[in-house]
Design an enzyme around this catalytic site. Sequence first.
Site, PDB file in Angstrom:
ATOM      1  CG  ASP A   7      -1.905   1.153   1.248  1.00  0.00           C
ATOM      2  OD1 ASP A   7      -2.371   1.543   0.163  1.00  0.00           O
ATOM      3  OD2 ASP A   7      -2.195   1.686   2.330  1.00  0.00           O
ATOM      4  CB  SER A   8       0.248   4.789  -0.605  1.00  0.00           C
ATOM      5  OG  SER A   8      -0.919   4.969   0.178  1.00  0.00           O
ATOM      6  CB  CYS A  70      -3.536   0.503  -2.578  1.00  0.00           C
ATOM      7  SG  CYS A  70      -3.642   2.192  -3.216  1.00  0.00           S
ATOM      8  CD  GLU A 145       0.365   6.978   5.686  1.00  0.00           C
ATOM      9  OE1 GLU A 145       1.502   7.023   6.193  1.00  0.00           O
ATOM     10  OE2 GLU A 145      -0.185   5.920   5.346  1.00  0.00           O
ATOM     11  CB  CYS A 177      -9.082   4.601   1.009  1.00  0.00           C
ATOM     12  SG  CYS A 177      -7.372   4.930   1.513  1.00  0.00           S
ATOM     13  CG  HIS A 179      -4.733   5.187   4.541  1.00  0.00           C
ATOM     14  ND1 HIS A 179      -4.310   4.717   3.315  1.00  0.00           N
ATOM     15  CD2 HIS A 179      -3.628   5.686   5.148  1.00  0.00           C
ATOM     16  CE1 HIS A 179      -3.011   4.939   3.188  1.00  0.00           C
ATOM     17  NE2 HIS A 179      -2.571   5.511   4.289  1.00  0.00           N
TER      18      HIS A 179
END
Length: 248
Positions: A7-8, A70, A145, A177, A179
């Site tokens: 993932d990012s 992601c 993040e 997402c 996240h």
Amino acid sequence: MNLGIFDSGLGGLTVLKEILKNNTYDKIIFYGDTINVPYGEKDRATLFELAKQNVEFLRKKGADEIIAACGTVSSNVLEPLKKEYDFNILGIIDAACIEAEELTQNRKIGVIATNATIASHAFKNKLKGYEVYEMPCPKFAVLIEQGKLDTKVMDEAIDEYLAPLKKEGIDTLILGCTHYPIIAEKIDKYLDGKVKLVNSGNVLSRELSNGNKKEPVLEFYVSGDVDIFKKNASMFLNVRELEEVSNH
């Protein structure tokens, strides 16, 4: 059998967290491309190249199967990515849509995701015959993040993005997402506990389980700052291997 997850950034850990509940892999290798977060603002050509780099890194580390944890990658470049390789690469779109179809009673489904995912209409195109309300939420991944979970700016972002969906009367919400499950409790509270939340990691965990649960070897790699990743990751994932995150 070894699993790779990329993932990012922190989002992919929500998928890992769910898979660990039913794990059947010998080793799980996680890669967070934190130096390039967020992915949701990037064009498809850039996304494709980043995804390829992530896949190839995980293969070098021994992954036999890979999850693109992601939503942005899954919705924009998963199919061309699969054509590049002869091993299994999974995304999060299909599993989340199937779960949403099973959960909804009034057929009104909300989708929150990055700008790139919403622009692709990947979820809406899968959910034909349903009323699908899409909402881009570009602030969420950045705030997560940065570790700004219990802050006024996060509460304001939740109100900004979810108020229109609440008004539409959705009874199911896809966290498009990876996240977003990190703030699932806050989202649930804002929606008064009346909307079913779809976490793709939970769905994938059940799909990938064969009933033979194992304690896997875990490896963590990030492309950006190791200390920041470790600090923020430890807020919601408690595994000792996070102390040994490596930079790549």
